[in-house]
Design a protein around this motif. Structure first.
Motif, PDB file in Angstrom:
ATOM      1  N   SER A 181       0.817  -1.224   0.000  1.00 43.91           N
ATOM      2  CA  SER A 181       0.000   0.000   0.000  1.00 43.91           C
ATOM      3  C   SER A 181       0.845   1.267   0.000  1.00 43.91           C
ATOM      4  CB  SER A 181      -0.932   0.003   1.222  1.00 43.91           C
ATOM      5  OG  SER A 181      -0.182  -0.097   2.423  1.00 43.91           O
ATOM      6  N   LEU A 182       2.112   1.135  -0.352  1.00 42.33           N
ATOM      7  CA  LEU A 182       3.026   2.267  -0.290  1.00 42.33           C
ATOM      8  C   LEU A 182       2.593   3.408  -1.203  1.00 42.33           C
ATOM      9  CD1 LEU A 182       5.675   2.986   1.172  1.00 42.33           C
ATOM     10  CD2 LEU A 182       6.899   2.191  -0.868  1.00 42.33           C
ATOM     11  N   ALA A 183       2.079   3.074  -2.380  1.00 40.28           N
ATOM     12  CA  ALA A 183       1.710   4.096  -3.356  1.00 40.28           C
ATOM     13  C   ALA A 183       0.586   4.993  -2.864  1.00 40.28           C
ATOM     14  CB  ALA A 183       1.324   3.450  -4.681  1.00 40.28           C
ATOM     15  N   THR A 184      -0.260   4.476  -1.994  1.00 32.46           N
ATOM     16  CA  THR A 184      -1.378   5.283  -1.484  1.00 32.46           C
ATOM     17  C   THR A 184      -1.052   5.946  -0.149  1.00 32.46           C
ATOM     18  OG1 THR A 184      -2.342   3.308  -0.452  1.00 32.46           O
ATOM     19  CG2 THR A 184      -3.098   3.883  -2.671  1.00 32.46           C
ATOM     20  N   GLU A 185      -0.025   5.447   0.549  1.00 30.26           N
ATOM     21  CA  GLU A 185       0.328   6.011   1.849  1.00 30.26           C
ATOM     22  C   GLU A 185       1.276   7.200   1.736  1.00 30.26           C
ATOM     23  OE1 GLU A 185       1.891   2.507   3.595  1.00 30.26           O
ATOM     24  OE2 GLU A 185      -0.017   1.887   4.476  1.00 30.26           O
ATOM     25  N   LYS A 186       2.055   7.235   0.660  1.00 31.60           N
ATOM     26  CA  LYS A 186       3.009   8.323   0.461  1.00 31.60           C
ATOM     27  C   LYS A 186       2.504   9.210  -0.673  1.00 31.60           C
ATOM     28  CE  LYS A 186       6.863   8.323   1.913  1.00 31.60           C
ATOM     29  NZ  LYS A 186       7.501   9.003   3.085  1.00 31.60           N
ATOM     30  N   PRO A 187       2.018  10.419  -0.376  1.00 27.14           N
ATOM     31  CA  PRO A 187       1.486  11.297  -1.414  1.00 27.14           C
ATOM     32  C   PRO A 187       2.436  11.530  -2.581  1.00 27.14           C
ATOM     33  CG  PRO A 187       0.946  12.151   0.746  1.00 27.14           C
ATOM     34  CD  PRO A 187       1.866  10.991   0.975  1.00 27.14           C
ATOM     35  N   ALA A 188       3.734  11.617  -2.296  1.00 23.53           N
ATOM     36  CA  ALA A 188       4.697  11.836  -3.371  1.00 23.53           C
ATOM     37  C   ALA A 188       4.688  10.674  -4.360  1.00 23.53           C
ATOM     38  CB  ALA A 188       6.096  12.024  -2.790  1.00 23.53           C
ATOM     39  N   LEU A 189       4.447   9.449  -3.851  1.00 22.04           N
ATOM     40  CA  LEU A 189       4.381   8.280  -4.722  1.00 22.04           C
ATOM     41  C   LEU A 189       3.018   8.170  -5.392  1.00 22.04           C
ATOM     42  CD1 LEU A 189       6.245   5.597  -2.578  1.00 22.04           C
ATOM     43  CD2 LEU A 189       7.142   6.993  -4.445  1.00 22.04           C
ATOM     44  N   THR A 190       1.970   8.589  -4.697  1.00 20.63           N
ATOM     45  CA  THR A 190       0.627   8.552  -5.291  1.00 20.63           C
ATOM     46  C   THR A 190       0.571   9.412  -6.546  1.00 20.63           C
ATOM     47  OG1 THR A 190      -0.314   8.296  -3.067  1.00 20.63           O
ATOM     48  CG2 THR A 190      -1.826   8.895  -4.846  1.00 20.63           C
ATOM     49  N   ALA A 191       1.272  10.541  -6.519  1.00 25.65           N
ATOM     50  CA  ALA A 191       1.294  11.423  -7.681  1.00 25.65           C
ATOM     51  C   ALA A 191       1.940  10.751  -8.887  1.00 25.65           C
ATOM     52  CB  ALA A 191       2.050  12.709  -7.345  1.00 25.65           C
ATOM     53  N   VAL A 192       2.823   9.791  -8.643  1.00 29.35           N
ATOM     54  CA  VAL A 192       3.516   9.095  -9.731  1.00 29.35           C
ATOM     55  C   VAL A 192       2.772   7.839 -10.160  1.00 29.35           C
ATOM     56  CG1 VAL A 192       5.661   7.924 -10.400  1.00 29.35           C
ATOM     57  CG2 VAL A 192       5.747   9.976  -8.963  1.00 29.35           C
ATOM     58  N   PHE A 193       2.335   7.029  -9.176  1.00 29.45           N
ATOM     59  CA  PHE A 193       1.768   5.719  -9.479  1.00 29.45           C
ATOM     60  C   PHE A 193       0.242   5.682  -9.441  1.00 29.45           C
ATOM     61  CE2 PHE A 193       5.998   4.876  -7.617  1.00 29.45           C
ATOM     62  CZ  PHE A 193       6.577   4.235  -8.691  1.00 29.45           C
ATOM     63  N   GLY A 194      -0.376   6.713  -8.875  1.00 27.75           N
ATOM     64  CA  GLY A 194      -1.831   6.768  -8.816  1.00 27.75           C
ATOM     65  C   GLY A 194      -2.413   5.742  -7.857  1.00 27.75           C
ATOM     66  N   HIS A 195      -3.724   5.481  -8.022  1.00 26.29           N
ATOM     67  CA  HIS A 195      -4.435   4.550  -7.140  1.00 26.29           C
ATOM     68  C   HIS A 195      -4.789   3.235  -7.842  1.00 26.29           C
ATOM     69  CE1 HIS A 195      -5.025   7.370  -3.783  1.00 26.29           C
ATOM     70  NE2 HIS A 195      -5.178   8.300  -4.715  1.00 26.29           N
ATOM     71  N   THR A 196      -4.187   2.983  -8.989  1.00 24.50           N
ATOM     72  CA  THR A 196      -4.532   1.794  -9.758  1.00 24.50           C
ATOM     73  C   THR A 196      -3.772   0.574  -9.247  1.00 24.50           C
ATOM     74  OG1 THR A 196      -2.760   2.098 -11.379  1.00 24.50           O
ATOM     75  CG2 THR A 196      -4.865   3.246 -11.795  1.00 24.50           C
ATOM     76  N   PRO A 197      -4.324  -0.639  -9.468  1.00 22.18           N
ATOM     77  CA  PRO A 197      -3.613  -1.866  -9.070  1.00 22.18           C
ATOM     78  C   PRO A 197      -2.243  -1.984  -9.740  1.00 22.18           C
ATOM     79  CG  PRO A 197      -5.909  -2.347  -9.514  1.00 22.18           C
ATOM     80  CD  PRO A 197      -5.682  -0.926  -9.956  1.00 22.18           C
ATOM     81  N   ASN A 198      -2.177  -1.620 -11.009  1.00 23.96           N
ATOM     82  CA  ASN A 198      -0.895  -1.692 -11.713  1.00 23.96           C
ATOM     83  C   ASN A 198       0.122  -0.749 -11.088  1.00 23.96           C
ATOM     84  OD1 ASN A 198      -1.831  -3.598 -13.519  1.00 23.96           O
ATOM     85  ND2 ASN A 198      -2.353  -2.103 -15.104  1.00 23.96           N
ATOM     86  N   GLY A 199      -0.330   0.430 -10.711  1.00 20.12           N
ATOM     87  CA  GLY A 199       0.561   1.380 -10.060  1.00 20.12           C
ATOM     88  C   GLY A 199       1.077   0.848  -8.735  1.00 20.12           C
ATOM     89  N   ALA A 200       0.187   0.177  -8.003  1.00 21.79           N
ATOM     90  CA  ALA A 200       0.585  -0.398  -6.714  1.00 21.79           C
ATOM     91  C   ALA A 200       1.633  -1.482  -6.898  1.00 21.79           C
ATOM     92  CB  ALA A 200      -0.642  -0.961  -5.999  1.00 21.79           C
ATOM     93  N   VAL A 201       1.478  -2.298  -7.940  1.00 21.40           N
ATOM     94  CA  VAL A 201       2.432  -3.375  -8.214  1.00 21.40           C
ATOM     95  C   VAL A 201       3.796  -2.797  -8.578  1.00 21.40           C
ATOM     96  CG1 VAL A 201       3.009  -5.252  -9.793  1.00 21.40           C
ATOM     97  CG2 VAL A 201       0.691  -5.058  -8.891  1.00 21.40           C
TER      98      VAL A 201
END
Length: 216
Positions: A144-164
């Motif tokens: 869940s790193l992509a959704t917990e770190k706003p700086a990463l959310t901006a890059v990877f978004g909230h999609t499953p592929n982004g999380a992977v």
């Protein structure tokens, strides 16, 4: 242990780490290992403490500079610390992180695993095996790193592929960090050196995120 710490199995909290360290110590004893093998020999403790102190100071300086610069400040933002009180942050910094994370992981990967393999395989093999397994150890914590770190959310978004993709990146980064921790263990001949760097990176990160969240 990894499953329990990440909510996949019932957890006993810090007792999990205590049990794991005891089992790892029995493994060392059964294999004929010594305190020197795990980086805790009496003759290396003072040198290791000096390394650890210097590394904590370096991380603190880097974090301070990063927190002061506008274009790096957002990297410290973390949803996991946004609503924590000061006492909860202190508990994580001085109890949960050092006892439940740093001590266990360093003893397991740079202590027991690295030390026992090095007895018969030289330097490169234990570094490679320890670092690879250390990276894989972080697959579940990074989901869940992509959704917990706003700086990463901006890059990877909230999609499953982004999380992977974010998870794979975190595992590779952690494996690379494992190489650095192993090299610190080798150069200092003490487990205290990687313990110091590991604690400073995690605990001071909590502190920086907490302070910055209250200065916005």
């Amino acid at each position: 242990m990894n499953l329990a710490e990440n909510g996949r199995l019932p957890s006993l909290g810090l007792a999990n780490a205590v049990v794991a360290i005891l089992l790892l110590s029995l493994m060392v004893w059964w294999a004929g290992g010594t305190r020197d093998d795990v980086g805790l020999g009496r003759g290396t403790l003072w040198r290791g403490a000096q390394w650890a102190s210097a590394l904590v100071g370096i991380v603190a300086a880097v974090y301070l500079i990063g927190a002061l610069l506008p274009f790096t400040r957002e990297l410290f933002s973390d949803s996991r610390t946004r609503h924590l009180a000061g006492g909860e942050v202190a508990l994580r910094m001085f109890v949960t992180v050092p006892l439940g994370t740093v001590l266990l992981e360093e003893y397991a990967f740079r202590g027991v695993l690295y030390g026992l393999i090095r007895r018969s395989r030289g330097v490169l093999a234990p570094m490679a095996v320890s670092s690879l397994l250390f990276g894989l150890w972080h697959v579940l914590p990074s989901l869940s790193l992509a959704t917990e770190k706003p700086a990463l959310t901006a890059v990877f978004g909230h999609t499953p592929n982004g999380a992977v993709v974010a998870d794979i990146g975190a595992v590779l980064f952690t494996a690379a960090a494992g190489v650095l921790f192993c090299e610190l263990r080798r150069r200092s001949d003490s487990l205290l050196a990687p313990i110091g760097l590991h604690w400073a990176t995690n605990a001071l990160g909590y502190l920086a995120a907490f302070v910055l969240a209250r200065t916005r």
